[in-house]
Design a protein around this motif. Structure first.
Motif, PDB file in Angstrom:
ATOM      1  N   ARG A 195       0.835  -1.215   0.000  1.00 15.02           N
ATOM      2  CA  ARG A 195       0.000   0.000   0.000  1.00 15.02           C
ATOM      3  C   ARG A 195       0.864   1.256   0.000  1.00 15.02           C
ATOM      4  O   ARG A 195       0.593   2.224  -0.727  1.00 15.02           O
ATOM      5  CB  ARG A 195      -0.907  -0.006   1.231  1.00 15.02           C
ATOM      6  CG  ARG A 195      -1.765   1.232   1.386  1.00 15.02           C
ATOM      7  CD  ARG A 195      -2.748   1.063   2.541  1.00 15.02           C
ATOM      8  NE  ARG A 195      -3.432   2.293   2.844  1.00 15.02           N
ATOM      9  CZ  ARG A 195      -3.008   3.196   3.734  1.00 15.02           C
ATOM     10  NH1 ARG A 195      -1.895   2.951   4.424  1.00 15.02           N
ATOM     11  NH2 ARG A 195      -3.700   4.294   3.948  1.00 15.02           N
ATOM     12  N   LEU A 208       2.369   1.788  -3.452  1.00 11.46           N
ATOM     13  CA  LEU A 208       1.344   2.225  -4.403  1.00 11.46           C
ATOM     14  C   LEU A 208       0.986   3.693  -4.174  1.00 11.46           C
ATOM     15  O   LEU A 208       0.799   4.468  -5.126  1.00 11.46           O
ATOM     16  CB  LEU A 208       0.109   1.335  -4.257  1.00 11.46           C
ATOM     17  CG  LEU A 208      -0.877   1.326  -5.442  1.00 11.46           C
ATOM     18  CD1 LEU A 208      -0.177   0.944  -6.725  1.00 11.46           C
ATOM     19  CD2 LEU A 208      -2.028   0.378  -5.155  1.00 11.46           C
ATOM     20  N   ARG A 246       3.608   5.881  -5.698  1.00 14.23           N
ATOM     21  CA  ARG A 246       3.442   5.979  -7.151  1.00 14.23           C
ATOM     22  C   ARG A 246       2.310   6.933  -7.512  1.00 14.23           C
ATOM     23  O   ARG A 246       2.404   7.708  -8.468  1.00 14.23           O
ATOM     24  CB  ARG A 246       3.172   4.594  -7.731  1.00 14.23           C
ATOM     25  CG  ARG A 246       4.379   3.651  -7.688  1.00 14.23           C
ATOM     26  CD  ARG A 246       3.989   2.245  -8.131  1.00 14.23           C
ATOM     27  NE  ARG A 246       3.538   2.226  -9.519  1.00 14.23           N
ATOM     28  CZ  ARG A 246       2.921   1.188 -10.095  1.00 14.23           C
ATOM     29  NH1 ARG A 246       2.684   0.083  -9.368  1.00 14.23           N
ATOM     30  NH2 ARG A 246       2.545   1.239 -11.351  1.00 14.23           N
ATOM     31  N   VAL A 303      -7.492   1.824  -8.621  1.00 13.30           N
ATOM     32  CA  VAL A 303      -6.394   2.020  -7.680  1.00 13.30           C
ATOM     33  C   VAL A 303      -6.905   2.668  -6.398  1.00 13.30           C
ATOM     34  O   VAL A 303      -6.562   2.258  -5.279  1.00 13.30           O
ATOM     35  CB  VAL A 303      -5.272   2.870  -8.312  1.00 13.30           C
ATOM     36  CG1 VAL A 303      -4.205   3.235  -7.279  1.00 13.30           C
ATOM     37  CG2 VAL A 303      -4.639   2.128  -9.483  1.00 13.30           C
ATOM     38  N   VAL A 310      -1.060   3.360 -12.500  1.00 18.07           N
ATOM     39  CA  VAL A 310      -1.831   3.777 -11.336  1.00 18.07           C
ATOM     40  C   VAL A 310      -2.660   5.029 -11.590  1.00 18.07           C
ATOM     41  O   VAL A 310      -3.506   5.391 -10.784  1.00 18.07           O
ATOM     42  CB  VAL A 310      -0.911   4.038 -10.123  1.00 18.07           C
ATOM     43  CG1 VAL A 310      -0.176   2.784  -9.736  1.00 18.07           C
ATOM     44  CG2 VAL A 310       0.070   5.177 -10.401  1.00 18.07           C
TER      45      VAL A 310
END
Length: 890
Positions: free
Chosen positions: A56, A59, A62, A78, A145
């Motif tokens: 997490r 992500l 990103r 996402v 993403v």
């Protein structure tokens, strides 16, 4: 027979066997595994949750990069995954917190529990969540993403409360709902409220759910198709670096390829003739594509040409008496109307003369706001009625006599001439106050004054009066502009005048020298902001007094071009970078007083300029290629009052000696490129006797220290810049400075750029009236005002009114800047703060008192703003709403 003891033992054994029997039952049903596997599942669970948290976090990083650096929008899947992961992690953390208690209950090889029901229930939860975490991790593999965010269907436009447009709005909106209607025209007099109505339509789209892509574009008179194409491209995401280089047809093709796939509503404001939608690339609206075009125009014939069905052409009428009076009352003020019993009745007569035209009601209402006696109102009615007699045929001209009232009410012909002069500038042009006043002086529009400063003050007084009369609008940074309709009116007035004949073709993309039938009648000519390259034909203009040729592509001016302009007093060639030399025939301009050569490619001044015996104003600013000025040329301008040489390629020291002989010279702008040059200049009397307004210090290489207090003695210095002084480490402050002596009392603007070794700019404390402070690219700057340096100047203690006049502050690319000032300041005048790329600046000199009465805007990056440290919670609450995120383009 059972004894009491044996009975007691029986019950004891029975009770102790109950849990065992329960466990056996549970084992029989397969649920004991939740107890036996509890510890193993917990270890696995904690490991999987830790992995989920890492996934997490990666992500989210990103996503942040995509948002902040690439300006992309996170994908819905996402965002959904991150939301579910957050919920799952929160639930997991709670279970992990509860786990020690359940582990303690385990016994007999961890397959038994003292509280079996609770352990089984908890074990089930762990097993279930363990699987959910594993599944979540497996679904968290995203190649992308984020993506480019979709364009909004409509963008809200600023709009003021309106009077009397409700019925027109309902007509247009009702028309839009009809499938068979594709094009709707809105027409009426200039200033009647057509643009305001179109704004309301746009904002209705913004506030409601629909499937249109709404595009706002302004056509105007000049190059309407190209202008509309550029605005459409900006709205639909086509505009980029290569867009401007494309031909009209190429642009049309690109626009068509996008719009033919959309259901769009094009709101087209201010068209003056039939607009060729197809040539612009706009697909014609049909019932099949469902698209709409709504346009405004002042002309009914344009409406009919765009679409002949009069049911779909909606006229915006002037306001009826009741609503007209309501709008007028808003602008004149109810207090004025109550000043005398007769004024309210007289105001009704004034409103009647305005014929319900909103722009006239607003303009004249403001003009009458200060009129407190019935006689003033009676005079107003008389003037309005007299003007009505001169109305020319044509719908577009009906309002000019009404609007002309503000013009007629100006104090005298000088004010009127100054106002008309403003129409020489292009449409929507921001006119520099000082530039305008200097042109007025050159034309002789102002009184003869012994001192130039007094003449300039008179000019600025007139500008203020024109703003008060709503004939000019106040712009940013000492600029003014004319409303388009007011400018049209001014040109109409000049066209009707017996004494003035204007020839204005500014901003109309002329490529060649224009032609006219009666050059001999022209008194003022403006060809500003065109693409003219060559002036090769003589203009017979014996009465021409002002000629604007600025912002063209001039390369050649023929030697005889100026032969027939004996009365020319103002010549403006500003911003012609391809113009490398002046024609020798410029010597024919024997009446010339104002010559602006700034930002041209001139390499040398011709000696023939000596013939300009009346020259009072010479602007050579930013003539970087100017390397040669003939000896004794400058000193030959015996009446010269203004000499501007800031960023001139020719060194100012070379002409300072000649300046000594110019007894009327009192305004200078200069650039110094070394400390020794500045020191030498200070030996000349003219350096201090002149009103030096702008000084630029550039590319210092000969000094690490600068005593800037020598410049503090320049009483009229208003703009000071230091740029690319790469070796400069310190700007010294004198220790023995006394109140009132050696201060920058007139300094209004300071710019510092690319002075990499400067650590502070504490010397600005000696500029009590500083309004603008811009600092950028000074990579060594650590603080704005040094507390240590303030302590060195004893006279300042308890007597510091720092930044009390500051209006705008810009700090950009200052990687070491930690503090502006060590205490909070009130900043009573501050309007705008922009802070970019100053990562170490965590605290601003603000507290809750700084916010009192403020309408402050603070711009910067969101990441920096989140890390700002506040004096207290009340300060944070006060300033959080002032922030506007700013993105650096390119």
């Amino acid at each position: 027979m059972l004894t009491s003891n044996s009975l007691s033992l029986f019950f004891s054994i029975s009770l102790s066997l109950d849990p065992i029997i329960t466990r056996c039952s549970d084992c029989a049903t397969g649920q004991a595994s939740y107890i036996c596997n509890l510890e193993d599942n917990l270890h696995a669970f904690q490991a999987e949750v830790a992995g989920l948290k890492e996934l997490r976090s990666d992500l989210m990083s990103r996503v942040r990069i995509a948002e902040d650096e690439q300006q992309l929008k996170p994908l819905n899947q996402v965002e959904g995954w991150l939301s579910r992961a957050e919920t799952l992690i929160n639930d997991a953390d709670q279970l992990i917190v509860q786990s020690p208690q359940h582990v303690e209950n385990l016994c007999m090889g961890d397959c038994w529990s003292t509280h079996p029901r609770s352990s089984i229930k908890f074990g089930k939860k762990i097993a279930k969540k363990l699987q959910e975490v594993k599944d979540q991790k497996e679904n968290g593999d995203f190649s992308d993403v984020a993506s480019k965010p979709p364009l909004p269907s409509a963008t809200e436009r600023p709009s003021e409360p309106t009077v009397g447009l409700e019925s027109n709005f309902n007509k247009v909106w009702s028309c839009l709902q009809k499938e068979q209607v594709g094009i709707i025209g809105i027409y009426g007099l200039g200033g009647v409220g057509k643009t305001t109505l179109l704004n309301q339509i746009n904002n209705k789209f913004h506030d409601t759910t629909h499937d249109y892509h709404v595009i706002w574009a302004v056509a105007s008179q000049d190059r309407p198709i190209e202008r509309v194409q550029d605005q459409i491209a900006e709205r639909i995401g086509l505009s980029n670096e290569g867009w401007k280089s494309k031909s009209l047809d190429e642009k049309a093709e690109g626009i068509f390829q996008v719009l033919c796939k959309k259901k769009f509503a094009l709101l087209l404001d201010d068209i003056w003739e039939w607009f060729d939608l197809t040539r612009a690339g706009v697909p014609l609206p049909t019932q099949q594509n469902g698209s709409k075009v709504i346009f405004t125009t002042r002309r009914l014939d344009v409406c009919c040409q765009m679409q002949p069905n009069m049911d779909n052409n909606i006229r915006v009428e002037c306001l009826p008496p009741g609503k007209a009076f309501k709008l007028f009352e808003e602008k004149v003020g109810s207090e004025t109307l109550r000043m005398h019993p007769d004024i309210s009745k007289l105001a009704e007569a004034v409103v009647e003369e305005c014929a319900g035209l909103p722009l006239a009601l607003i303009t004249i209402g403001r003009a009458m706001a200060s009129k407190k006696t019935p006689r003033e109102w009676e005079y107003a009615i008389e003037v309005l009625r007299q003007s009505a007699a001169s109305v020319l045929p044509g719908v577009g001209k009906e309002m000019y006599p009404k609007l002309k009232f503000s013009y007629d009410c100006l104090p005298d012909e000088r004010f009127r001439s100054c106002f008309l002069y403003c129409s020489l500038y292009p449409e929507d042009y921001l006119i520099d106050d000082d530039e305008l006043v200097d042109c007025w002086i050159g034309e002789g529009l102002l009184d003869e004054h012994t001192y130039l400063r007094n003449a300039r003050n008179q000019g600025h007084f007139i500008i203020g009066s024109l703003i008060d009369a709503c004939l000019l609008e106040k712009g940013p940074y000492g600029r003014v502009k004319m409303h388009d309709v007011i400018r049209d009116m001014a040109l109409w007035i000049a066209g009707e005048s017996e004494n003035e004949r204007f020839f204005v073709k500014s901003g109309v993309q002329l490529k060649e020298q224009p032609k006219a039938k009666k050059w001999e009648e022209v008194t003022r000519m403006s060809l500003r902001k065109n693409q003219i390259e060559n002036l090769t034909e003589i203009l017979e203009c014996p009465n021409l007094r002002t000629l604007f040729l600025s912002s063209n592509d001039l390369k050649v001016i023929m030697d005889d071009f100026f032969n027939s302009m004996p009365m020319l007093r103002v010549l403006d060639l500003f911003n012609n970078m391809n113009l490398e030399e002046l024609p020798v025939g410029i010597a024919k301009l024997v009446s010339l007083e104002h010559l602006n050569l700034s930002q041209t490619g001139i390499k040398k001044l011709p000696v023939e300029l000596k013939a300009l015996a009346k020259l009072k104003y010479l602007n050579l600013e930013r003539t970087c290629d100017l390397k040669m000025i003939p000896q004794q040329l400058i000193s030959s301008f015996s009446k010269l009052q203004v000499l501007k040489m800031e960023e001139c390629g020719y060194g100012c020291l070379l002409v300072l000696e000649e300046m000594e002989h110019l007894k009327y010279l009192n305004v200078l702008t200069l650039t110094f490129r070394s400390a020794s040059e500045l020191e030498k200049a200070s030996r000349f009397n003219k350096f201090f006797s002149c009103a030096i307004e702008h000084v630029s210090l550039q590319h210092f290489r000969d000094s690490r220290s600068l005593n800037i207090m020598a410049l503090a003695k320049l009483q009229h210095l208003c703009v000071l810049s230091l740029s690319s002084c790469m070796d400069l480490e310190e700007v010294k402050i004198e220790r023995n400075i006394t109140e009132g002596a050696g201060c920058f009392h007139s300094l209004r603007s300071v710019t510092l750029s690319d002075c990499n070794h400067l650590r502070d700019v504490s010397w600005v404390i000696f500029a009590p009236h500083l309004e603008h402070l811009w600092i950028y690219g000074c990579i060594g700057l650590e603080e704005i005002i040094s507390e240590e340096k303030l302590g060195e100047v004893a006279e300042l203690k308890g007597n510091l009114n720092l930044f009390s006049k500051l209006k705008r502050l810009l700090l950009h690319r200052l990687p070491k800047l930690k503090t502006m000032y060590h205490h909070a300041l009130p900043f009573p005048q501050l309007k705008q703060v922009c802070i970019m790329e100053c990562p170490m600046l965590k605290k601003l000199p603000l507290n809750s008192n700084s916010a009192k009465g403020q309408r402050l805007i603070i711009e910067g990056k969101e990441g920096w703003w989140k890390d700002v440290e506040w004096e207290d919670e009340s300060t944070k609450i006060a300033f959080l709403p002032t922030f506007i995120p700013r993105i650096i383009k390119g």
